[in-house]
Design a protein around this motif. Sequence first.
Motif, PDB file in Angstrom:
ATOM      1  N   PRO A 198      25.066  34.643 -65.809  1.00 53.91           N
ATOM      2  CA  PRO A 198      23.997  34.326 -66.756  1.00 53.91           C
ATOM      3  C   PRO A 198      22.663  34.097 -66.056  1.00 53.91           C
ATOM      4  O   PRO A 198      22.620  33.655 -64.912  1.00 53.91           O
ATOM      5  CB  PRO A 198      24.484  33.056 -67.449  1.00 53.91           C
ATOM      6  CG  PRO A 198      25.585  32.523 -66.623  1.00 53.91           C
ATOM      7  CD  PRO A 198      26.095  33.644 -65.765  1.00 53.91           C
TER       8      PRO A 198
ATOM      9  N   GLY B  13      24.820  34.524 -73.802  1.00 50.91           N
ATOM     10  CA  GLY B  13      25.324  33.557 -72.824  1.00 50.91           C
ATOM     11  C   GLY B  13      24.262  33.025 -71.883  1.00 50.91           C
ATOM     12  O   GLY B  13      24.477  32.003 -71.233  1.00 50.91           O
ATOM     13  N   ASP B  14      23.122  33.708 -71.782  1.00 52.50           N
ATOM     14  CA  ASP B  14      22.030  33.176 -70.964  1.00 52.50           C
ATOM     15  C   ASP B  14      21.612  31.824 -71.519  1.00 52.50           C
ATOM     16  O   ASP B  14      21.689  31.575 -72.725  1.00 52.50           O
ATOM     17  CB  ASP B  14      20.820  34.117 -70.973  1.00 52.50           C
ATOM     18  CG  ASP B  14      20.984  35.335 -70.096  1.00 52.50           C
ATOM     19  OD1 ASP B  14      22.037  35.493 -69.456  1.00 52.50           O
ATOM     20  OD2 ASP B  14      20.026  36.147 -70.061  1.00 52.50           O
ATOM     21  N   LYS B  15      21.140  30.947 -70.643  1.00 53.77           N
ATOM     22  CA  LYS B  15      20.679  29.619 -71.058  1.00 53.77           C
ATOM     23  C   LYS B  15      19.157  29.562 -70.955  1.00 53.77           C
ATOM     24  O   LYS B  15      18.552  30.224 -70.115  1.00 53.77           O
ATOM     25  CB  LYS B  15      21.292  28.541 -70.167  1.00 53.77           C
ATOM     26  CG  LYS B  15      22.811  28.478 -70.211  1.00 53.77           C
ATOM     27  CD  LYS B  15      23.297  27.589 -71.308  1.00 53.77           C
ATOM     28  CE  LYS B  15      24.786  27.555 -71.451  1.00 53.77           C
ATOM     29  NZ  LYS B  15      25.512  27.002 -70.348  1.00 53.77           N
TER      30      LYS B  15
ATOM     31  N   ARG C  64      21.246  28.325 -75.844  1.00 53.32           N
ATOM     32  CA  ARG C  64      21.995  29.480 -75.371  1.00 53.32           C
ATOM     33  C   ARG C  64      21.614  30.686 -76.206  1.00 53.32           C
ATOM     34  O   ARG C  64      21.459  30.590 -77.424  1.00 53.32           O
ATOM     35  CB  ARG C  64      23.490  29.175 -75.524  1.00 53.32           C
ATOM     36  CG  ARG C  64      24.440  30.277 -75.190  1.00 53.32           C
ATOM     37  CD  ARG C  64      25.857  29.793 -75.476  1.00 53.32           C
ATOM     38  NE  ARG C  64      26.890  30.654 -75.888  1.00 53.32           N
ATOM     39  CZ  ARG C  64      26.895  31.731 -76.647  1.00 53.32           C
ATOM     40  NH1 ARG C  64      25.825  32.188 -77.138  1.00 53.32           N
ATOM     41  NH2 ARG C  64      27.968  32.390 -76.930  1.00 53.32           N
TER      42      ARG C  64
ATOM     43  N   SER D 204      22.523  33.622 -78.240  1.00 50.87           N
ATOM     44  CA  SER D 204      23.742  33.984 -78.968  1.00 50.87           C
ATOM     45  C   SER D 204      23.701  35.414 -79.494  1.00 50.87           C
ATOM     46  O   SER D 204      24.727  35.952 -79.913  1.00 50.87           O
ATOM     47  CB  SER D 204      24.002  33.008 -80.122  1.00 50.87           C
ATOM     48  OG  SER D 204      22.912  32.976 -81.008  1.00 50.87           O
TER      49      SER D 204
ATOM     50  N   VAL E 195      22.417  23.807 -77.277  1.00 49.98           N
ATOM     51  CA  VAL E 195      23.560  23.379 -76.467  1.00 49.98           C
ATOM     52  C   VAL E 195      23.555  21.856 -76.390  1.00 49.98           C
ATOM     53  O   VAL E 195      24.507  21.197 -76.765  1.00 49.98           O
ATOM     54  CB  VAL E 195      23.531  24.016 -75.064  1.00 49.98           C
ATOM     55  CG1 VAL E 195      24.637  23.445 -74.178  1.00 49.98           C
ATOM     56  CG2 VAL E 195      23.640  25.527 -75.164  1.00 49.98           C
TER      57      VAL E 195
END
Length: 137
Positions: free
Chosen positions: A2, A45-47, A65, A67, A89
């Motif tokens: 990520p 999934g990247d934050k 996050r 989605s 999150v």
Amino acid sequence: MPQFWLMKSEPAEYGWDDLVENGSAVWEGVRGHQAANNLRAMAVGDKALFYHSAIAQPAAVGVMRVSEAAFGDPTDASGKWPAVRVEPVRPLACPVTLKAMKAQGALSDLAIIRQSRLSVAPVRSAEWQAMLAMAKG
């Protein structure tokens, strides 16, 4: 693996509490080319840090996050600008202010410090870890 990002929003228009209340949101309305390219580079999934801008003490206030990866911005009739969907999150225990970021040597190359008008910016892994550590108070 990520990636990490920082995404700015004015809390009077759409703030962290709005995202938490809604459960997810389309991050739309981005009209800068570099910020739009950053949206296009995002993967599920990247934050990202949710950053409150245009206030007396701008600060990162929460973690979200990605989605849904880039799709056409529903507010753009031309079809050339992207959007992503994000979900909350967790809030940061302590907001990380821009002033604190600027004072932290490990963050001197942070994109929002070098390019203050950039609304969607990449964050390197070491910068991400440094900001999360700062958020613990």
